[in-house]
Enzyme design. Structure first.
Site, PDB file in Angstrom:
ATOM      1  N   SER A 141       0.884  -1.151   0.178  1.00 54.80           N
ATOM      2  CA  SER A 141       0.053   0.092   0.188  1.00 54.80           C
ATOM      3  C   SER A 141       0.903   1.281  -0.094  1.00 54.80           C
ATOM      4  CB  SER A 141      -0.927   0.007   1.363  1.00 54.80           C
ATOM      5  OG  SER A 141      -1.406   1.241   1.254  1.00 54.80           O
ATOM      6  N   TYR A 152      -1.486  -0.847  10.205  1.00 54.31           N
ATOM      7  CA  TYR A 152      -1.688  -1.135   8.813  1.00 54.31           C
ATOM      8  C   TYR A 152      -0.429  -0.671   7.775  1.00 54.31           C
ATOM      9  CZ  TYR A 152      -3.654  -1.140   4.162  1.00 54.31           C
ATOM     10  OH  TYR A 152      -3.773  -1.533   2.501  1.00 54.31           O
TER      11      TYR A 152
HETATM   12  N1  LIG Z   1      -8.552   0.169  -2.129  1.00 50.37           N
HETATM   13  C1  LIG Z   1      -7.567   0.555  -1.912  1.00 50.37           C
HETATM   14  O1  LIG Z   1      -7.338   2.012  -1.644  1.00 50.37           O
HETATM   15  C2  LIG Z   1      -6.229   0.000  -1.325  1.00 50.37           C
HETATM   16  C3  LIG Z   1      -4.929   0.793  -1.345  1.00 50.37           C
HETATM   17  C4  LIG Z   1      -3.873   0.188  -0.893  1.00 50.37           C
HETATM   18  C5  LIG Z   1      -3.583  -1.136  -0.829  1.00 50.37           C
HETATM   19  N2  LIG Z   1      -4.650  -1.997  -0.877  1.00 50.37           N
HETATM   20  C6  LIG Z   1      -4.733  -3.244  -0.546  1.00 50.37           C
HETATM   21  O2  LIG Z   1      -5.048  -4.036  -1.673  1.00 50.37           O
HETATM   22  C7  LIG Z   1      -5.444  -5.143  -1.413  1.00 50.37           C
HETATM   23  C8  LIG Z   1      -6.812  -5.573  -1.680  1.00 50.37           C
HETATM   24  O3  LIG Z   1      -7.836  -4.628  -1.136  1.00 50.37           O
HETATM   25  P1  LIG Z   1      -9.042  -4.130  -1.849  1.00 50.37           P
HETATM   26  O4  LIG Z   1      -9.009  -2.785  -2.222  1.00 50.37           O
HETATM   27  O5  LIG Z   1      -9.394  -4.801  -3.365  1.00 50.37           O
HETATM   28  O6  LIG Z   1     -10.187  -4.468  -0.869  1.00 50.37           O
HETATM   29  P2  LIG Z   1     -11.165  -5.571  -0.550  1.00 50.37           P
HETATM   30  O7  LIG Z   1     -12.369  -5.663  -1.622  1.00 50.37           O
HETATM   31  O8  LIG Z   1     -11.526  -5.503   0.725  1.00 50.37           O
HETATM   32  O9  LIG Z   1     -10.202  -6.999  -0.715  1.00 50.37           O
HETATM   33  C9  LIG Z   1      -9.639  -7.579   0.323  1.00 50.37           C
HETATM   34  C10 LIG Z   1      -9.677  -9.169   0.111  1.00 50.37           C
HETATM   35  O10 LIG Z   1      -8.936  -9.829   0.839  1.00 50.37           O
HETATM   36  C11 LIG Z   1      -9.731 -10.911   1.540  1.00 50.37           C
HETATM   37  N3  LIG Z   1      -9.254 -11.320   2.844  1.00 50.37           N
HETATM   38  C12 LIG Z   1      -8.985 -10.299   3.745  1.00 50.37           C
HETATM   39  N4  LIG Z   1      -8.593 -10.912   4.751  1.00 50.37           N
HETATM   40  C13 LIG Z   1      -8.256 -12.506   4.460  1.00 50.37           C
HETATM   41  C14 LIG Z   1      -7.792 -13.523   5.117  1.00 50.37           C
HETATM   42  N5  LIG Z   1      -7.655 -13.500   6.583  1.00 50.37           N
HETATM   43  N6  LIG Z   1      -7.836 -14.913   4.606  1.00 50.37           N
HETATM   44  C15 LIG Z   1      -8.275 -14.897   3.230  1.00 50.37           C
HETATM   45  N7  LIG Z   1      -8.829 -13.729   2.511  1.00 50.37           N
HETATM   46  C16 LIG Z   1      -8.619 -12.604   3.209  1.00 50.37           C
HETATM   47  C17 LIG Z   1     -11.062 -10.524   1.660  1.00 50.37           C
HETATM   48  O11 LIG Z   1     -12.086 -11.637   1.408  1.00 50.37           O
HETATM   49  P3  LIG Z   1     -12.928 -12.074   2.541  1.00 50.37           P
HETATM   50  O12 LIG Z   1     -13.297 -11.276   3.327  1.00 50.37           O
HETATM   51  O13 LIG Z   1     -13.881 -13.117   1.894  1.00 50.37           O
HETATM   52  O14 LIG Z   1     -11.720 -13.241   3.199  1.00 50.37           O
HETATM   53  C18 LIG Z   1     -11.255  -9.637   0.232  1.00 50.37           C
HETATM   54  O15 LIG Z   1     -11.657 -10.342  -0.692  1.00 50.37           O
HETATM   55  C19 LIG Z   1      -5.383  -5.290   0.414  1.00 50.37           C
HETATM   56  O16 LIG Z   1      -4.197  -5.869   0.504  1.00 50.37           O
HETATM   57  C20 LIG Z   1      -5.416  -3.741   0.517  1.00 50.37           C
HETATM   58  O17 LIG Z   1      -4.887  -3.637   1.713  1.00 50.37           O
HETATM   59  C21 LIG Z   1      -5.903  -1.247  -1.246  1.00 50.37           C
END
Ligand SMILES: NC(=O)c1ccc[n+]([C@@H]2O[C@H](COP(=O)([O-])OP(=O)(O)OC[C@H]3O[C@@H](n4cnc5c(N)ncnc54)[C@H](OP(=O)(O)O)[C@@H]3O)[C@@H](O)[C@H]2O)c1
Length: 248
Positions: A141, A152
């Protein structure tokens, strides 16, 4: 059956689902891993319909913070070489930090969700990685580079140090390890009800390109690093953030 196999954690939603779509579109079979079986199944069906290959995406439910649940992922790989592991599962977890016990729990859950998920999945699949040619990709991130997320931020920054070590260990086997560091990406479950209209405007204003990222922006970076053209790129952190943090 596709020629290559990819495993994408957090592949049921947001960035992970976009990555699954991109890699399936490139001809990979994709195992999408997450905790919610119904969400994973719906995404797998969508990906299969879009790429026109009924078995291309397969759903595997596992909580990747729990070492006991990794066996199901290894089973689903079914002895095939794993070409690509995309460690994308994670997120910002809140908590009551008004006591030391609460602070400890808050840090542990963020480290578990963002570091352990990646470490356990990668270690479970390490023996199966394609040699030569495997790809390990970690999704960190912008918060790792510029702070702002407390535990985080620290957890995501930990992925960078680990990626450098892993790249050194796996490089001699022609396996690359890289980090994709997204900036603000809308249209995912990441922010939940934490996002406000003002928060959105502030984040967009912090970019040089004047827009929020979308999951496909990140998926395209992952697709590049996952492909054969990126074989000389390893141990790198690729910021995909609209210029909110500059490379150095
Ligand atoms: N959106 C942003 O602005 C942003 C910015 C920087 C970095 N990121 C990073 O990008 C990645 C994807 O995030 P996103 O934005 O697409 O959000 P998201 O839609 O909340 O995706 C996160 C995914 O991780 C899965 N997950 C979480 N904990 C888990 C566990 N213990 N075991 C297995 N699966 C798990 C969740 O599915 P379940 O709940 O079904 O397990 C969900 O599908 C994350 O690592 C996040 O920190 C996002």
């Amino acid at each position: 059956m596709g020629e290559r196999l990819a495993v994408v954690s957090g592949g049921g939603t947001g960035i992970g689902a976009a990555v699954a779509r991109a890699l399936a579109g490139d001809g990979c079979d994709v195992l999408i891993v997450g905790r919610r079986a119904d969400v994973l199944l719906a995404t797998a069906e969508r990906v299969n319909a879009e790429c026109g290959r009924p078995g291309a995406a397969q759903a595997v439910s596992a909580d990747l913070t729990d070492p006991e649940q990794l066996g199901g992922v290894v089973e689903a790989v079914a002895g095939r070489p794993v070409d690509v592991v995309v460690n994308n599962a994670g997120g910002y977890l809140g908590g009551d930090v008004s006591t030391l016990a609460g602070t400890a729990a808050h840090w542990r859950t963020n480290l578990d969700a963002n570091v352990l998920t990646a470490v356990l999945l990668t270690e479970a699949l390490r023996p199966a990685l394609r040699r030569p040619g495997g790809r390990v990709i970690l999704v960190s991130s912008i918060a790792a580079q510029r702070g702002g997320g407390g535990a985080y931020s620290a957890a995501k920054a930990a992925l960078h140090g680990w990626a450098y070590d892993l790249a050194g260990q796996l490089g001699p086997e022609q396996i690359t390890v890289n980090v994709v560091s997204p900036g603000y990406v809308a249209e995912t479950e990441f922010f939940g009800d934490r996002m406000t209209p003002q928060g959105h405007v502030k984040r967009v204003a912090a970019t040089l390109v004047g827009r929020a990222g979308v999951p496909d922006d990140i998926a395209e970076a992952v697709r590049y690093l996952a492909g054969p053209a990126a074989g000389y790129v390893t141990g790198q952190v690729l910021g995909v953030n609209g210029g909110s943090v500059l490379g150095r």
